[in-house]
Scaffold this motif. Structure first.
Motif, mmCIF file in Angstrom:
data_model
loop_
_atom_site.group_PDB
_atom_site.id
_atom_site.type_symbol
_atom_site.label_atom_id
_atom_site.label_comp_id
_atom_site.label_asym_id
_atom_site.label_seq_id
_atom_site.Cartn_x
_atom_site.Cartn_y
_atom_site.Cartn_z
ATOM 1 N N GLN A 422 0.823 -1.210 0.000
ATOM 2 C CA GLN A 422 0.000 0.000 0.000
ATOM 3 C C GLN A 422 0.858 1.262 0.000
ATOM 4 O O GLN A 422 0.486 2.280 0.580
ATOM 5 N N SER A 442 3.070 2.562 3.477
ATOM 6 C CA SER A 442 1.894 2.755 4.322
ATOM 7 C C SER A 442 2.059 1.958 5.599
ATOM 8 O O SER A 442 2.513 0.812 5.565
ATOM 9 N N GLN A 447 -2.010 -4.409 0.871
ATOM 10 C CA GLN A 447 -3.410 -4.296 0.537
ATOM 11 C C GLN A 447 -3.989 -5.665 0.263
ATOM 12 O O GLN A 447 -3.314 -6.618 -0.041
#
Length: 452
Positions: A422, A442, A447
């Protein structure tokens, strides 16, 4: 076979959580009730002694008040001086000078030695097989020292306290059983989410559901989220494998058939056909390289370990061998690369692409900034890339300069790798003249997409 494994798993399972909770609750309840019962017995006896001591002192004061009037002779003391023994059930001793007066009978005179003592005091006496609680007090009446000893049979009080204590213990045991039954009901109700989770896991194993429901107690939300993340990762890997096989099949089958046909021809291929075969073989090699490198992307949900210093030093040593004239400057130091939020093989792939690309194009330096935990910046002092072409970097097969070897897959693989975390990749011109590649990670991890 699957049933055999399931049965073997059931045989190895740990003791029931319900039994553990109930046994510990029962143990805690028994300890608390036992300690409370013990303290109750001690405090009850102390309270009874204090209460009786106060009453005995009041009776001594009553006797002094009756001996006080001047018209009342001290010796012999009349029966009217004593409290009603049928009501009080006490023993009394009064000493004035050398004279000792007792009530209710002369047998009490054996307690006369306890009249000696300088201060007022509560005494425990044993007389005629009885346990007496007595109060001794001294006053001066009409110039004469008078000592009064008032005693009460404490054995009856002890028996009453013992009966009360037993009743309290029985009540506490009954309350403990009721609490244990209520605890069993509460534990049964509290474990319902675990039963629901077990059913969901079984349905997940059978393929009847894709994910677990997070709508449960807050203590299980983190566990369920982690399981869902692992399930998503497994589904992603499975779909990626199927997609990779399909891509390889479509990308390789036709060129390979053409090469086989060309090589099977009786005539020797001319230069044009030979170049076409080489081009098709390179396309097959490029596709194989791309899919193999993509298949090695692990993702953070795999739970593998991070980079260590030995990995970083090995990579830097290899890069210095490949690019002897290039200085790889890492800020604040090589050990900072171990803090990258990437799985070990993913981190090696990511750094390999970035540092190899920088070393390939740099003139003398490749600068790596790892000062922030969620950002990685790599810059070189090479020729750089025009701003008009920055947007096309990272696209599959894009090569802006054919002078250097490669298939243009590295930055494409990098983009796919960072996407799994991500994160995002940003390309810009470096202040040193070359290319600046900035990676942002992230904190939420990879994800859960189903495709690449």
């Amino acid at each position: 076979m699957a049933r055999h494994r399931a049965n073997r798993y059931r045989m190895r399972r740990s003791p029931s959580l319900r039994i553990r909770l109930l046994s510990r609750l029962a143990l805690v309840a028994a300890l608390i009730m036992g300690l409370t019962w013990l303290l109750h017995g001690i405090l009850l006896k102390d309270v009874a002694r204090e209460f009786l001591a106060g009453r005995l002192q009041q009776e001594a004061e009553y006797i002094f008040s009756r001996l006080g009037p001047g018209d009342l002779p001290l010796a012999p003391i009349e029966q009217s001086v004593w409290p009603d023994t049928s009501v009080f059930h006490h023993v009394y001793l009064v000493r004035r000078g050398a004279q000792v007066y007792v009530s209710p009978a002369d047998g009490v005179r054996a307690l006369a030695p306890y009249l000696d003592g300088p201060e007022d005091k509560l005494l425990d006496l044993h007389w005629q097989g009885r346990h007496l609680l007595a109060w001794r007090e001294r006053q001066t009446i009409r110039g004469a020292a008078v000592t009064v000893l008032v005693g009460e049979d404490f054995a009856q009080v002890d028996q009453g306290l013992a009966r009360l204590h037993l009743w309290i213990g029985a009540s506490a045991a009954l309350i403990s059983l009721i609490l244990l039954a209520l605890s069993f009901a509460v534990v049964q109700r509290g474990l319902r989410p675990l039963k629901s989770l077990t059913r969901q896991l079984e349905a997940l194993r059978r393929g009847e559901r894709a994910r677990l429901d997070i709508g449960t107690v807050s203590e299980l939300e983190g566990v369920i989220a982690q399981i869902n993340e692992l399930v998503d990762e497994q589904q992603f890997r499975q779909q990626r494998m199927r997609q990779s096989l399909a891509n390889l099949s479509h990308a390789i089958k036709t060129p390979l058939a053409a090469v086989i046909q060309a090589l099977s021809a009786p005539s020797i291929p001319d230069e044009r056909r030979r170049e076409a075969m080489v081009h098709r073989l390179r396309a097959i090699d490029e596709k194989l390289s791309e899919e193999l490198r993509r298949s090695r992307i692990a993702g953070q949900a795999t739970g593998q370990r991070r980079l260590d210093v030995a990995d970083v030093e090995s990579m830097l040593s290899m890069l210095e061998t490949l690019y002897p004239g290039i200085d790889f400057d890492i800020d604040p130091g090589p050990e900072a690369l171990c803090r990258l939020p990437l799985e070990r093989h993913d981190a090696m792939e990511c750094l390999g692409i970035l540092l190899d690309n920088g070393g390939k194009w740099a003139r003398s330096r490749v600068m790596v900034d790892v000062s922030m935990p969620d950002r990685l910046v790599v810059e070189d002092d090479g020729p750089g890339v025009d701003r008009a072409h920055l947007a096309s970097l990272g696209e599959r097969g894009t090569r802006l300069d054919e002078q250097k070897p490669g298939h243009g897959l590295g930055l494409s693989i990098l983009a796919q790798l960072i996407e799994r975390y991500q994160g995002r990749v940003k390309y810009d011109q470096s202040a040193f003249g070359g290319l600046r590649i900035e990676l942002h990670f992230s904190p939420r991890g990879p994800q859960a997409s189903s495709g690449s």
